[in-house]
Scaffold this motif. Sequence first.
Motif, mmCIF file in Angstrom:
data_model
loop_
_atom_site.group_PDB
_atom_site.id
_atom_site.type_symbol
_atom_site.label_atom_id
_atom_site.label_comp_id
_atom_site.label_asym_id
_atom_site.label_seq_id
_atom_site.Cartn_x
_atom_site.Cartn_y
_atom_site.Cartn_z
ATOM 1 N N ALA A 9 0.833 -1.209 0.000
ATOM 2 C CA ALA A 9 0.000 0.000 0.000
ATOM 3 C C ALA A 9 0.871 1.264 0.000
ATOM 4 C CB ALA A 9 -0.942 -0.010 1.199
ATOM 5 N N ILE A 10 1.996 1.230 0.702
ATOM 6 C CA ILE A 10 2.910 2.383 0.718
ATOM 7 C C ILE A 10 3.472 2.615 -0.685
ATOM 8 C CG2 ILE A 10 5.143 3.213 1.578
ATOM 9 C CD1 ILE A 10 4.427 1.617 4.203
ATOM 10 N N TYR A 14 2.961 5.844 -3.177
ATOM 11 C CA TYR A 14 4.093 6.551 -3.792
ATOM 12 C C TYR A 14 3.864 6.727 -5.292
ATOM 13 C CZ TYR A 14 9.009 7.345 -5.129
ATOM 14 O OH TYR A 14 10.172 7.842 -5.647
ATOM 15 N N PHE A 15 3.460 5.656 -5.965
ATOM 16 C CA PHE A 15 3.186 5.734 -7.405
ATOM 17 C C PHE A 15 2.051 6.722 -7.679
ATOM 18 C CE2 PHE A 15 5.202 2.178 -9.975
ATOM 19 C CZ PHE A 15 6.210 1.938 -9.070
ATOM 20 N N GLU A 16 0.983 6.645 -6.897
ATOM 21 C CA GLU A 16 -0.159 7.559 -7.080
ATOM 22 C C GLU A 16 0.256 9.007 -6.865
ATOM 23 O OE1 GLU A 16 -3.032 6.000 -4.339
ATOM 24 O OE2 GLU A 16 -3.353 4.188 -5.553
ATOM 25 N N MET A 17 1.077 9.256 -5.841
ATOM 26 C CA MET A 17 1.555 10.612 -5.556
ATOM 27 C C MET A 17 2.355 11.130 -6.742
ATOM 28 S SD MET A 17 4.455 11.860 -2.886
ATOM 29 C CE MET A 17 5.573 10.950 -3.929
ATOM 30 N N PHE A 18 3.298 10.317 -7.250
ATOM 31 C CA PHE A 18 4.107 10.751 -8.385
ATOM 32 C C PHE A 18 3.230 11.011 -9.610
ATOM 33 C CE2 PHE A 18 6.344 9.804 -12.331
ATOM 34 C CZ PHE A 18 7.292 10.816 -12.300
ATOM 35 N N ASN A 19 2.324 10.095 -9.908
ATOM 36 C CA ASN A 19 1.475 10.260 -11.085
ATOM 37 C C ASN A 19 0.645 11.533 -11.021
ATOM 38 O OD1 ASN A 19 2.490 7.896 -12.154
ATOM 39 N ND2 ASN A 19 0.745 6.648 -11.521
ATOM 40 N N SER A 20 0.213 11.912 -9.818
ATOM 41 C CA SER A 20 -0.591 13.130 -9.660
ATOM 42 C C SER A 20 0.248 14.396 -9.806
ATOM 43 C CB SER A 20 -1.287 13.147 -8.294
ATOM 44 O OG SER A 20 -0.347 13.467 -7.266
ATOM 45 N N GLY A 21 1.561 14.263 -9.586
ATOM 46 C CA GLY A 21 2.447 15.427 -9.655
ATOM 47 C C GLY A 21 2.482 16.246 -8.378
ATOM 48 N N ASP A 22 1.740 15.827 -7.367
ATOM 49 C CA ASP A 22 1.688 16.535 -6.088
ATOM 50 C C ASP A 22 2.605 15.819 -5.097
ATOM 51 O OD1 ASP A 22 1.129 17.818 -3.716
ATOM 52 O OD2 ASP A 22 -0.992 17.240 -3.668
ATOM 53 N N LEU A 26 5.477 13.624 0.099
ATOM 54 C CA LEU A 26 6.689 12.825 -0.063
ATOM 55 C C LEU A 26 7.311 12.439 1.282
ATOM 56 C CD1 LEU A 26 8.528 11.569 -2.251
ATOM 57 C CD2 LEU A 26 9.937 13.622 -2.077
ATOM 58 N N ALA A 27 7.392 13.374 2.218
ATOM 59 C CA ALA A 27 8.008 13.089 3.527
ATOM 60 C C ALA A 27 7.193 12.086 4.346
ATOM 61 C CB ALA A 27 8.192 14.385 4.311
ATOM 62 N N ASP A 28 5.916 11.914 4.021
ATOM 63 C CA ASP A 28 5.085 10.921 4.703
ATOM 64 C C ASP A 28 5.317 9.517 4.144
ATOM 65 O OD1 ASP A 28 3.911 12.974 6.182
ATOM 66 O OD2 ASP A 28 2.241 13.197 4.765
ATOM 67 N N ILE A 29 5.902 9.442 2.946
ATOM 68 C CA ILE A 29 6.042 8.172 2.243
ATOM 69 C C ILE A 29 7.494 7.713 2.172
ATOM 70 C CG2 ILE A 29 5.664 7.043 0.007
ATOM 71 C CD1 ILE A 29 3.353 9.055 -0.437
ATOM 72 N N VAL A 30 8.429 8.656 2.108
ATOM 73 C CA VAL A 30 9.843 8.365 1.893
ATOM 74 C C VAL A 30 10.652 8.800 3.113
ATOM 75 C CG1 VAL A 30 11.833 8.965 0.447
ATOM 76 C CG2 VAL A 30 9.610 8.592 -0.611
ATOM 77 N N SER A 31 11.590 7.955 3.544
ATOM 78 C CA SER A 31 12.428 8.299 4.695
ATOM 79 C C SER A 31 13.379 9.449 4.346
ATOM 80 C CB SER A 31 13.238 7.080 5.152
ATOM 81 O OG SER A 31 14.194 6.721 4.175
ATOM 82 N N GLN A 32 13.837 10.169 5.367
ATOM 83 C CA GLN A 32 14.737 11.304 5.162
ATOM 84 C C GLN A 32 16.049 10.884 4.498
ATOM 85 O OE1 GLN A 32 14.358 14.716 5.655
ATOM 86 N NE2 GLN A 32 12.214 14.103 5.829
ATOM 87 N N ASP A 112 9.966 1.311 9.042
ATOM 88 C CA ASP A 112 9.171 2.242 9.844
ATOM 89 C C ASP A 112 8.045 2.890 9.037
ATOM 90 O OD1 ASP A 112 10.814 1.764 12.098
ATOM 91 O OD2 ASP A 112 12.275 3.239 11.364
ATOM 92 N N GLY A 113 7.426 2.100 8.157
ATOM 93 C CA GLY A 113 6.272 2.573 7.403
ATOM 94 C C GLY A 113 6.591 3.520 6.256
ATOM 95 N N LYS A 114 7.872 3.586 5.855
ATOM 96 C CA LYS A 114 8.266 4.471 4.749
ATOM 97 C C LYS A 114 9.213 3.742 3.802
ATOM 98 C CE LYS A 114 7.810 8.808 7.271
ATOM 99 N NZ LYS A 114 8.442 10.101 7.548
#
Length: 149
Positions: A9-10, A14-22, A26-32, A112-114
């Motif tokens: 689901a994560i 990520y794919f949906e976020m990228f496809n939308s362009g928004d 990102l910080a909620d999905i990808v680690s620092q 850790d969920g990212k």
Amino acid sequence: MSDSDANKAIVRRYFEMFNSGDLTQLADIVSQDYGDKLDGQSSGIDVIRGYLEGLKSSFPDFTWTIEQIIGEGDRVAVMNRVSGTQVNDFGEIKATGNRIDFAAFQFYRIADGKLAEHWEVADFAKFQEQLTAKPAASAFKAFQNTLKG
């Protein structure tokens, strides 16, 4: 929901976020310290943000389409299609207006969920060929042709 399902689901998010362009999530999905293992890529969320923004700038309709997704433990594997139209320069390649469509294989590690790490194998020769409209030299294609003779 199992850990594998949660991890898939994560990746879908990520794919949906990228496809939308928004990329605001990102910080909620990808680690620092996100480690992108793509050749020549550095680690860190700011690096991946710049990379994704650059792709969307060159190919505003750039889309990653999941064809298969498999999760086990902290790993998720994705077979996907990459498509889009180059309307702005892509590095040193001037805008062509060409449509690209190629296959890619993504492999993610979740912590850790990212998204924590990413590996990719893609048909970059086809990508290059579609941008330049010049057939890419391919040792493998040449080898296949010798077998046909």
